[in-house]
Design a protein around this motif. Structure first.
Motif, PDB file in Angstrom:
ATOM      1  N   ILE A 138       0.779  -1.313   0.074  1.00  0.00           N
ATOM      2  CA  ILE A 138       0.127   0.108  -0.123  1.00  0.00           C
ATOM      3  C   ILE A 138       0.898   1.235  -0.002  1.00  0.00           C
ATOM      4  O   ILE A 138       0.571   2.149  -0.715  1.00  0.00           O
ATOM      5  CB  ILE A 138      -0.758   0.096   1.098  1.00  0.00           C
ATOM      6  N   MET A 139       2.027   1.270   0.805  1.00  0.00           N
ATOM      7  CA  MET A 139       2.711   2.498   0.782  1.00  0.00           C
ATOM      8  C   MET A 139       3.523   2.539  -0.718  1.00  0.00           C
ATOM      9  O   MET A 139       3.740   3.688  -1.090  1.00  0.00           O
ATOM     10  CB  MET A 139       4.034   2.441   1.770  1.00  0.00           C
ATOM     11  N   ALA A 140       3.813   1.438  -1.189  1.00  0.00           N
ATOM     12  CA  ALA A 140       4.515   1.549  -2.425  1.00  0.00           C
ATOM     13  C   ALA A 140       3.544   2.013  -3.563  1.00  0.00           C
ATOM     14  O   ALA A 140       3.846   2.887  -4.606  1.00  0.00           O
ATOM     15  CB  ALA A 140       5.065   0.088  -2.855  1.00  0.00           C
ATOM     16  N   GLN A 141       2.349   1.767  -3.518  1.00  0.00           N
ATOM     17  CA  GLN A 141       1.229   2.433  -4.267  1.00  0.00           C
ATOM     18  C   GLN A 141       1.222   3.945  -4.105  1.00  0.00           C
ATOM     19  O   GLN A 141       1.065   4.505  -4.988  1.00  0.00           O
ATOM     20  CB  GLN A 141      -0.073   1.700  -3.948  1.00  0.00           C
ATOM     21  N   GLY A 142       1.325   4.206  -2.953  1.00  0.00           N
ATOM     22  CA  GLY A 142       1.287   5.697  -2.624  1.00  0.00           C
ATOM     23  C   GLY A 142       2.288   6.401  -3.291  1.00  0.00           C
ATOM     24  O   GLY A 142       2.376   7.519  -3.716  1.00  0.00           O
ATOM     25  N   LEU A 143       3.635   5.822  -3.160  1.00  0.00           N
ATOM     26  CA  LEU A 143       4.807   6.370  -3.428  1.00  0.00           C
ATOM     27  C   LEU A 143       5.003   6.478  -5.147  1.00  0.00           C
ATOM     28  O   LEU A 143       5.320   7.453  -5.667  1.00  0.00           O
ATOM     29  CB  LEU A 143       6.202   5.820  -3.080  1.00  0.00           C
ATOM     30  N   SER A 144       4.128   5.442  -5.838  1.00  0.00           N
ATOM     31  CA  SER A 144       4.083   5.529  -7.251  1.00  0.00           C
ATOM     32  C   SER A 144       3.219   6.392  -7.587  1.00  0.00           C
ATOM     33  O   SER A 144       3.525   6.927  -8.639  1.00  0.00           O
ATOM     34  CB  SER A 144       3.864   3.872  -7.520  1.00  0.00           C
ATOM     35  N   LEU A 187      -6.164  13.096   9.475  1.00  0.00           N
ATOM     36  CA  LEU A 187      -6.223  12.873   7.964  1.00  0.00           C
ATOM     37  C   LEU A 187      -7.208  11.637   7.711  1.00  0.00           C
ATOM     38  O   LEU A 187      -7.836  11.735   6.727  1.00  0.00           O
ATOM     39  CB  LEU A 187      -4.946  12.274   7.624  1.00  0.00           C
ATOM     40  N   MET A 188      -7.718  10.970   8.941  1.00  0.00           N
ATOM     41  CA  MET A 188      -8.564   9.864   8.550  1.00  0.00           C
ATOM     42  C   MET A 188     -10.108  10.438   8.858  1.00  0.00           C
ATOM     43  O   MET A 188     -11.015  10.065   8.038  1.00  0.00           O
ATOM     44  CB  MET A 188      -8.349   8.983   9.603  1.00  0.00           C
ATOM     45  N   PRO A 302      -5.865   2.037  -1.010  1.00  0.00           N
ATOM     46  CA  PRO A 302      -6.167   3.026  -0.239  1.00  0.00           C
ATOM     47  C   PRO A 302      -5.705   4.429  -0.668  1.00  0.00           C
ATOM     48  O   PRO A 302      -6.570   5.412  -0.306  1.00  0.00           O
ATOM     49  CB  PRO A 302      -5.676   2.890   1.180  1.00  0.00           C
ATOM     50  N   VAL A 303      -4.751   4.492  -1.292  1.00  0.00           N
ATOM     51  CA  VAL A 303      -4.132   5.700  -1.626  1.00  0.00           C
ATOM     52  C   VAL A 303      -5.151   6.380  -2.774  1.00  0.00           C
ATOM     53  O   VAL A 303      -5.425   7.405  -2.775  1.00  0.00           O
ATOM     54  CB  VAL A 303      -3.014   5.688  -2.062  1.00  0.00           C
ATOM     55  N   HIS A 304      -5.814   5.648  -3.555  1.00  0.00           N
ATOM     56  CA  HIS A 304      -6.574   5.968  -4.422  1.00  0.00           C
ATOM     57  C   HIS A 304      -8.085   6.240  -3.867  1.00  0.00           C
ATOM     58  O   HIS A 304      -8.772   7.160  -4.187  1.00  0.00           O
ATOM     59  CB  HIS A 304      -7.011   5.031  -5.563  1.00  0.00           C
ATOM     60  N   GLN A 305      -8.645   5.691  -2.854  1.00  0.00           N
ATOM     61  CA  GLN A 305      -9.782   6.034  -2.061  1.00  0.00           C
ATOM     62  C   GLN A 305      -9.520   7.257  -1.539  1.00  0.00           C
ATOM     63  O   GLN A 305     -10.291   8.139  -1.626  1.00  0.00           O
ATOM     64  CB  GLN A 305      -9.781   4.989  -0.897  1.00  0.00           C
ATOM     65  N   PHE A 306      -8.422   7.539  -0.602  1.00  0.00           N
ATOM     66  CA  PHE A 306      -8.295   8.714  -0.107  1.00  0.00           C
ATOM     67  C   PHE A 306      -8.121  10.185  -0.905  1.00  0.00           C
ATOM     68  O   PHE A 306      -8.553  11.395  -0.804  1.00  0.00           O
ATOM     69  CB  PHE A 306      -7.405   8.573   1.159  1.00  0.00           C
ATOM     70  N   LEU A 307      -7.267   9.775  -2.202  1.00  0.00           N
ATOM     71  CA  LEU A 307      -7.068  10.766  -3.170  1.00  0.00           C
ATOM     72  C   LEU A 307      -8.566  11.223  -3.479  1.00  0.00           C
ATOM     73  O   LEU A 307      -8.822  12.477  -3.840  1.00  0.00           O
ATOM     74  CB  LEU A 307      -6.211  10.220  -4.106  1.00  0.00           C
ATOM     75  N   GLY A 308      -9.312  10.335  -3.928  1.00  0.00           N
ATOM     76  CA  GLY A 308     -10.747  10.646  -4.416  1.00  0.00           C
ATOM     77  C   GLY A 308     -11.394  11.503  -3.465  1.00  0.00           C
ATOM     78  O   GLY A 308     -12.172  12.500  -3.978  1.00  0.00           O
ATOM     79  N   VAL A 309     -11.353  11.080  -2.034  1.00  0.00           N
ATOM     80  CA  VAL A 309     -12.165  12.181  -1.217  1.00  0.00           C
ATOM     81  C   VAL A 309     -11.547  13.418  -0.984  1.00  0.00           C
ATOM     82  O   VAL A 309     -11.856  14.631  -1.237  1.00  0.00           O
ATOM     83  CB  VAL A 309     -12.377  11.426   0.320  1.00  0.00           C
ATOM     84  N   ALA A 319      -4.209  17.584  -2.320  1.00  0.00           N
ATOM     85  CA  ALA A 319      -4.988  16.187  -2.113  1.00  0.00           C
ATOM     86  C   ALA A 319      -3.806  15.017  -2.162  1.00  0.00           C
ATOM     87  O   ALA A 319      -3.747  14.083  -1.548  1.00  0.00           O
ATOM     88  CB  ALA A 319      -6.034  16.002  -3.007  1.00  0.00           C
ATOM     89  N   MET A 320      -3.165  15.227  -3.272  1.00  0.00           N
ATOM     90  CA  MET A 320      -2.023  14.090  -3.488  1.00  0.00           C
ATOM     91  C   MET A 320      -1.182  14.097  -2.425  1.00  0.00           C
ATOM     92  O   MET A 320      -0.847  13.022  -1.844  1.00  0.00           O
ATOM     93  CB  MET A 320      -1.456  14.348  -4.886  1.00  0.00           C
ATOM     94  N   THR A 321      -0.683  15.086  -1.930  1.00  0.00           N
ATOM     95  CA  THR A 321       0.210  15.210  -0.881  1.00  0.00           C
ATOM     96  C   THR A 321      -0.205  14.531   0.543  1.00  0.00           C
ATOM     97  O   THR A 321       0.492  13.839   1.165  1.00  0.00           O
ATOM     98  CB  THR A 321       0.662  16.759  -0.396  1.00  0.00           C
ATOM     99  N   LEU A 322      -1.622  15.130   1.009  1.00  0.00           N
ATOM    100  CA  LEU A 322      -1.929  14.419   2.057  1.00  0.00           C
ATOM    101  C   LEU A 322      -2.390  13.050   2.038  1.00  0.00           C
ATOM    102  O   LEU A 322      -2.276  12.196   2.826  1.00  0.00           O
ATOM    103  CB  LEU A 322      -3.213  15.182   2.331  1.00  0.00           C
ATOM    104  N   ALA A 323      -2.785  12.429   0.840  1.00  0.00           N
ATOM    105  CA  ALA A 323      -2.879  11.119   0.539  1.00  0.00           C
ATOM    106  C   ALA A 323      -1.739  10.276   0.760  1.00  0.00           C
ATOM    107  O   ALA A 323      -1.698   9.463   1.361  1.00  0.00           O
ATOM    108  CB  ALA A 323      -3.741  10.760  -0.850  1.00  0.00           C
ATOM    109  N   VAL A 324      -0.650  10.813   0.319  1.00  0.00           N
ATOM    110  CA  VAL A 324       0.550   9.888   0.341  1.00  0.00           C
ATOM    111  C   VAL A 324       1.292  10.007   1.864  1.00  0.00           C
ATOM    112  O   VAL A 324       1.589   9.184   2.415  1.00  0.00           O
ATOM    113  CB  VAL A 324       1.826  10.545  -0.651  1.00  0.00           C
ATOM    114  N   VAL A 325       1.103  11.364   2.387  1.00  0.00           N
ATOM    115  CA  VAL A 325       1.253  11.511   3.898  1.00  0.00           C
ATOM    116  C   VAL A 325       0.759  10.418   4.714  1.00  0.00           C
ATOM    117  O   VAL A 325       1.348   9.758   5.393  1.00  0.00           O
ATOM    118  CB  VAL A 325       1.164  12.785   4.363  1.00  0.00           C
ATOM    119  N   LEU A 326      -0.775  10.284   4.564  1.00  0.00           N
ATOM    120  CA  LEU A 326      -1.628   9.442   5.307  1.00  0.00           C
ATOM    121  C   LEU A 326      -1.113   7.923   5.021  1.00  0.00           C
ATOM    122  O   LEU A 326      -0.804   7.196   5.922  1.00  0.00           O
ATOM    123  CB  LEU A 326      -3.158   9.585   4.790  1.00  0.00           C
ATOM    124  N   VAL A 327      -0.676   7.575   3.812  1.00  0.00           N
ATOM    125  CA  VAL A 327      -0.491   6.059   3.702  1.00  0.00           C
ATOM    126  C   VAL A 327       0.864   5.801   4.295  1.00  0.00           C
ATOM    127  O   VAL A 327       1.129   4.927   5.042  1.00  0.00           O
ATOM    128  CB  VAL A 327      -0.190   6.084   1.958  1.00  0.00           C
TER     129      VAL A 327
END
Length: 556
Positions: A138-144, A187-188, A302-309, A319-327
């Motif tokens: 999941i973290m790798a997905q966020g970094l990608s 963030l959640m 999850p990174v796509h879930q929270f990026l969408g919100v 939005a992208m920054t916070l999604a990655v930080v959360l992940v």
């Protein structure tokens, strides 16, 4: 009771145990956590334990089972699993907090024996690297997504970043969890509140969702399939216990706070887990229905879930920054716990088998290396199958131990009330737990893979629970409880518990290492002093005694 005699020279043949005593990072890997070390309040321990459930896998699990079975079946499955996990977690959490031992030590005296619990240690270690790999993915997905980091490199980063944090044990972990929890909660929670307030229609859409194929109407089989995936998390109680074992003594003054911490941070973790699973599905349905129906294949991440919100609330770059930080925060919070707990499990098993203590750091590396391999093999693509299979094994272990405590100890009185864990006091293998585990796991796994037909295949988790609940007391009755204790007398004429029922903090000196240990960690040595008087030895020295010359003989 403490003596002031000069510390003896190391006893020949016991260098492994002495090295383990001296290792600064040992963190009570193999034994009872003494009162002198447990300086945290109940609130700090609870915060640390709950910080460890910040993992994002719940969001993926909720999304996956919802897309496969629809909202109604997914929510019912989540509730069924949560109820089972909570009920089994109560006796385990209580014993860990009351007697200050981890789940392996509890398991030894709850039906498995000194060596029999090695199999459950391996089950637990497997859990930690499966979920380390899942969170690392999941973290790798966020970094990608956020930084363009190739996933194979992201897997390596998510693995290496954890090692420096985990090697120093509980002291570092408790600080990390306390410091990061407020930001994680912010963030959640905030985006979910925003989504519900600004898009109230999304609630109806969520409850009407019938899965990716539109055929997810109410179905008992679908509920059980969903519950089976969620029940793979039943072993999470073992990670909660790795914190709960450091709870302060229970007294009249802290009784309420003590119980609140034990329930919330022990079995209560599943309440938060169930909420996260439901939120993961809620966000997924919202994204599919309102934003991008074509994005269904990505919404289990999850990174796509929270990026969408987040994208609904703020500029795209933020939005992208916070999604990655959360992940990243979530992954670090849980994977330091996965790596820590996994290293304890591997170290415990290895030391008992070989009588050699290699140091916990060795198995931190081993555990994260296995997890990294799973990430590189893209285990995320087979999430439901892996977790559904593993659930049967995890259920068999946890339900067996919980049943032994609740029924064999408190109802049948065939299992000793005090959780014995010391070598020499226990039989090598106790058939009560060992046979129950094999029956429960073996039959339910065969059922999971269709050996008894497709009609009963979805119900393998239920059968795992039923078999463990029935077999554990049945085996205790058949064996008349005679395989729990090898000895009833540990040779020390001092009470094990204080006046409040907590493990005694009276100190005794180990004649092998020359180090003082608290009463519950000590046992009389089979080797008397030169003048014939009794000597005492620590459980750690016994664990590394290659020749068994310190182990007391069995009592008839």
């Amino acid at each position: 009771m403490s003596t002031d005699v000069e510390r003896p020279a190391p006893v020949e043949g016991h260098s492994a145990g002495i090295s383990a005593n001296k290792e600064s990072l040992e963190d009570y890997t193999l034994r009872f956590a003494p009162r002198s070390y447990r300086k945290w309040t109940a609130g700090v321990i609870a915060t640390g334990a709950l910080g460890g459930i910040a993992y994002l896998a719940d969001f993926s699990i909720g999304a996956s089972i919802g897309m496969a079975h629809g909202t109604t079946n997914a929510l019912l499955g989540i509730m069924v699993a949560a109820a089972a996990i909570f009920v089994t977690g109560v006796p385990l959490g209580y014993y860990a907090a009351r007697y200050n031992i981890d789940l392996d030590l509890i398991t030894r005296g709850a039906g498995f024996g000194y060596y029999g619990s090695i199999i459950t240690n391996i089950i637990f270690a497997t859990y930690t690297f499966i979920f380390f790999a899942l969170e690392g993915s999941i973290m790798a997905q966020g970094l990608s997504l956020g930084l363009g980091v190739p996933k194979p490199l992201g897997y390596a980063v998510s693995t290496l970043i954890v090692i420096p944090l985990v090697v120093y044990g509980m002291k570092t972990l408790s600080k990390l969890q306390v410091w990061t929890t407020p930001l994680w909660l912010l963030l959640m929670v905030v985006p979910m509140g925003y989504l519900i307030i600004t898009h109230p229609g999304s609630v109806d859409t969520f409850f009407n969702y019938q899965g990716a194929d539109g055929a997810g109407g109410p179905s008992f089989a679908a509920v059980m399939l969903a519950a089976g995936v969620c029940l793979s998390l039943i072993v999470q109680i073992a990670e909660q216990i790795d914190y709960l074992r450091f709870m302060p003594p229970k007294t009249a003054a802290n009784n309420t706070a003590w119980w609140r911490a034990v329930i919330l941070a022990g079995p209560g973790w599943v309440i938060f887990g169930a909420i996260k699973q439901s939120i993961g599905l809620f966000i997924t349905v919202y994204i599919i229905a309102k934003l991008d129906p074509a994005a269904a294949s990505m919404t289990t991440e999850p990174v796509h879930q929270f990026l969408g919100v987040y994208s609904e609330m703020m500029p795209a770059w933020l939005a992208m920054t916070l999604a990655v930080v959360l992940v990243v925060i979530s992954q670090i919070k849980i994977n330091v716990t996965n790596a820590y707990s996994g290293s304890l499990a591997w170290t415990n098993s290895y030391t008992r088998i070989t009588r050699h203590y290699p140091g916990r750091l060795v198995f931190v590396i081993v555990n994260v290396a296995i997890a990294l391999l799973l990430m590189e093999l893209n285990m995320f693509e087979f999430l439901n199958t892996i977790l559904g299979f593993y659930a049967n094994i995890g259920i068999a272990w946890i339900v067996t131990v919980a049943t032994d405590i609740a029924i064999n100890k408190y109802v049948l009185k065939l299992s000793p009330m005090y959780p014995e864990f010391r070598r020499g006091m226990l039989h090598a293998v106790n058939p009560v737990g060992f046979v129950s585990l094999i029956l429960s796991a073996g039959i339910s796994i065969a059922m999971f893979f269709g050996a008894f037909g497709s009609a009963v295949q979805p119900f393998s988790p239920i059968f795992a629970v039923i078999i463990a609940v029935l077999a554990t007391p049945a085996m205790a009755i058949i064996t008349k409880g005679k395989y729990y204790l090898r000895r009833t007398d540990d040779g020390i004429d001092l009470p094990m518990l204080d006046d409040d029922g907590n493990p005694s903090d009276v100190l005794l000196r180990c004649h092998v290492s020359g180090i003082e240990f608290e009463r519950p960690d000590m046992i009389a040595s089979a080797v008397p002093a030169a003048d014939g008087s009794p000597q005492y030895v620590s459980s750690l020295m016994l664990a590394t005694d290659k020749n068994a010359d310190l182990v007391l003989p069995a009592q008839k």
